[in-house]
Motif scaffolding. Structure first.
Motif, short mmCIF file in Angstrom:
data_model
loop_
_atom_site.label_atom_id
_atom_site.label_comp_id
_atom_site.label_asym_id
_atom_site.label_seq_id
_atom_site.Cartn_x
_atom_site.Cartn_y
_atom_site.Cartn_z
N LEU A 117 -5.99 -1.56 4.67
CA LEU A 117 -4.54 -1.69 4.58
C LEU A 117 -4.05 -2.99 5.23
O LEU A 117 -2.88 -3.35 5.07
CB LEU A 117 -3.86 -0.49 5.26
CG LEU A 117 -4.14 0.87 4.63
CD1 LEU A 117 -3.64 1.98 5.54
CD2 LEU A 117 -3.49 0.96 3.25
N ALA A 118 -4.92 -3.67 5.94
CA ALA A 118 -4.51 -4.88 6.65
C ALA A 118 -4.06 -5.99 5.71
O ALA A 118 -3.32 -6.90 6.11
CB ALA A 118 -5.65 -5.38 7.54
N GLY A 139 0.85 -1.19 0.00
CA GLY A 139 0.00 0.00 0.00
C GLY A 139 0.88 1.23 0.00
O GLY A 139 2.00 1.20 0.55
N TYR A 140 0.43 2.30 -0.63
CA TYR A 140 1.22 3.54 -0.72
C TYR A 140 0.29 4.70 -0.38
O TYR A 140 -0.70 4.94 -1.08
CB TYR A 140 1.79 3.69 -2.13
CG TYR A 140 2.77 4.83 -2.33
CD1 TYR A 140 4.13 4.60 -2.38
CD2 TYR A 140 2.31 6.14 -2.49
CE1 TYR A 140 5.04 5.64 -2.59
CE2 TYR A 140 3.20 7.19 -2.69
CZ TYR A 140 4.57 6.93 -2.74
OH TYR A 140 5.46 7.97 -2.94
N ASN A 186 0.85 -6.38 11.96
CA ASN A 186 1.48 -7.40 11.12
C ASN A 186 2.01 -6.83 9.80
O ASN A 186 2.43 -7.60 8.92
CB ASN A 186 0.49 -8.53 10.83
CG ASN A 186 0.05 -9.24 12.10
OD1 ASN A 186 0.86 -9.49 12.98
ND2 ASN A 186 -1.24 -9.55 12.19
N THR A 187 1.98 -5.51 9.66
CA THR A 187 2.41 -4.87 8.41
C THR A 187 3.72 -4.13 8.61
O THR A 187 3.90 -3.43 9.61
CB THR A 187 1.33 -3.87 7.93
OG1 THR A 187 0.11 -4.57 7.72
CG2 THR A 187 1.75 -3.20 6.63
N VAL A 205 3.53 -4.67 3.09
CA VAL A 205 4.35 -3.48 3.26
C VAL A 205 3.48 -2.25 3.00
O VAL A 205 2.70 -2.22 2.04
CB VAL A 205 5.55 -3.48 2.29
CG1 VAL A 205 6.28 -2.14 2.32
CG2 VAL A 205 6.51 -4.61 2.65
N LEU A 206 3.62 -1.26 3.86
CA LEU A 206 2.90 0.00 3.68
C LEU A 206 3.93 1.12 3.61
O LEU A 206 4.76 1.28 4.51
CB LEU A 206 1.94 0.24 4.85
CG LEU A 206 1.17 1.57 4.84
CD1 LEU A 206 0.32 1.70 3.59
CD2 LEU A 206 0.30 1.69 6.09
N LEU A 207 3.88 1.88 2.51
CA LEU A 207 4.82 2.97 2.30
C LEU A 207 4.13 4.31 2.54
O LEU A 207 3.08 4.58 1.96
CB LEU A 207 5.37 2.92 0.87
CG LEU A 207 6.02 1.58 0.45
CD1 LEU A 207 6.48 1.65 -1.00
CD2 LEU A 207 7.17 1.22 1.37
N LEU A 208 4.72 5.12 3.39
CA LEU A 208 4.18 6.44 3.70
C LEU A 208 5.04 7.49 3.01
O LEU A 208 6.23 7.65 3.34
CB LEU A 208 4.16 6.68 5.22
CG LEU A 208 3.50 5.61 6.09
CD1 LEU A 208 3.50 6.05 7.55
CD2 LEU A 208 2.08 5.33 5.62
N SER A 209 4.47 8.22 2.09
CA SER A 209 5.23 9.15 1.26
C SER A 209 5.54 10.46 1.98
O SER A 209 4.79 10.91 2.84
CB SER A 209 4.45 9.44 -0.03
OG SER A 209 5.16 10.35 -0.84
#
Length: 259
Positions: free
Chosen positions: A197-198, A153-154, A226-227, A202-206
């Motif tokens: 988002l679960a 997710g981004y 868990n991410t 991987v979650l990317l925060l810009s």
């Protein structure tokens, strides 16, 4: 008289090579600097932060979505460079009634490479532009992305959280890194809920347009234990000018920190 077709399919006429250029697009401003058009670029936006000396010295014509027509009139440009997404259509159309306006529309790496060479042709810097695109192609060809796509997710905005769909430049960059955009079924920049988002690994925060910080990461991490969540340089994912030359090395480093 020369006529060039912009990325919106509009013919734009020039009587001579532009010598008074206004850029309304931050990543293209940096490109113009890379093409050594220091004397020709007279106006930029307040968001054109690269290069720093231009940001400090060039005339600012407002923001990307709040253009000051009076300042532009004083500069009397013979080329204005705009972007379909970053600038307001009505403002661009009004400027086009008075000046040659070249509108870009960049949603993929191929679009970006085409744009760079087109601007090179218009500004009589085509050899330098072609050399730049060649280096960018080589850098991306050497990008060793992950063979096992990472569900990713981004986020580009907060309150509400907003992400990116499959018709964006960022989506194209994610794919080249081996990131599988979990919102690839959407278009442009949809608002989402945290529970969606679960499903991502991987979650990317810009860092832009919303400047996500560690406190925002911590807040999301509490909801998504868990991410894997990381802060990333948004310019590397969304700037489609000469910064593309450095993006593959950044992506490689990012992937190494995840895998």
């Amino acid at each position: 008289m020369s006529v060039f077709i912009d990325q919106m399919g509009r013919p734009v006429e020039f009587t001579t090579t532009p010598r008074r250029i206004v850029s309304l697009v931050p990543s293209i401003t940096e490109l113009l600097h890379s093409l050594q058009l220091d004397d020709q670029v007279t106006g930029i936006t307040k968001f054109c932060i690269h290069p720093n000396n231009w940001f400090r010295e060039k005339t600012r014509v407002g923001g990307t979505k709040a253009i000051k027509a009076g300042v532009i009139e004083e500069l009397q440009p013979d080329l204005i460079i705009a972007n379909k997404e970053e600038n307001v259509q009505e403002q661009v159309e009004e400027l086009a009634q008075h000046y040659p306006v070249w509108v870009t529309d960049v949603n993929t790496l191929a679009d970006a490479l085409q744009m760079i060479e087109q601007i090179g042709a218009i500004t009589n810097t085509l050899p330098a532009a072609t050399q730049l695109t060649s280096k960018i192609k080589t850098a991306f060809s050497q990008l060793n992305n992950n063979n096992r796509p990472i569900k990713t997710g981004y986020l580009i905005w907060r309150n509400p959280y907003m992400t990116i769909g499959n018709d964006t430049f960022i989506h194209d960059m994610l794919g080249r890194c081996g990131f599988k955009n979990i919102f690839a079924h959407t278009k442009r920049y949809p608002a989402i809920d945290t529970w969606q988002l679960a499903q991502c690994d991987v979650l990317l925060l810009s860092s832009e347009p919303y400047p996500f910080q560690q406190k925002h990461l911590d807040e999301l991490q509490a909801e998504l234990p868990n991410t894997r969540i990381l802060l990333v340089d948004g310019e590397m994912f969304s700037w489609y000018g000469s910064r593309l030359l450095h993006a593959p090395a950044y992506f490689t480093s990012l992937l190494q920190s995840i895998l």
